[in-house]
Design a protein around this motif. Structure first.
Motif: not given
Length: 121
Positions: A27-35, A71-80
């Motif tokens: 339930s804490l995950g993203p709701i946005d379909p693009s993410i 690095t890019a994957a972890i960073m994008s997950n932290c931001i998104l």
């Protein structure tokens, strides 16, 4: 020892890969379909990287690709993923990756990982 180290790195890679997927089920995950779509689309890359570690040590080039892509994957997950729990999980993921980069690569690669961590956490 060689095999144990490779399997440990593969296990950490799979755990880091599973984290965003498990967040989708929470339930804490993203709701946005693009993410959500991006998370599912990137997951096979982490599985492929773990496969490298399970079979043999990656070449220097493959290892550099691994560090930069992770690095890019972890960073994008932290931001998104806009959630406070993501910060602690992201810090753990960056810590594992920075440990590997410090042992296997030059200071420049370590600096990239640590800079990405600072910028995204």
């Amino acid at each position: 020892m060689d095999r144990i180290a490779r399997f440990a790195i593969a296990t950490c890679t799979l755990a880091i890969t599973a984290w965003p997927v498990l967040m989708l089920l929470s339930s804490l995950g993203p709701i946005d379909p693009s993410i959500r779509t991006m998370t599912v689309a990137v997951t096979p890359v982490g599985v492929i990287f773990a496969g490298w570690w399970m079979t043999t040590w990656p070449s220097l080039r493959q290892s550099k690709i691994f560090v930069m892509t992770a690095t890019a994957a972890i960073m994008s997950n932290c931001i998104l993923y806009d959630n406070h729990n993501v910060e602690s999980t992201g810090a753990t993921a960056f810590g594992l990756l920075a440990s590997y980069a410090a042992c296997a690569h030059t200071r420049r690669y370590l600096a990239v990982v640590l800079t990405a961590a600072i910028m995204s956490l």
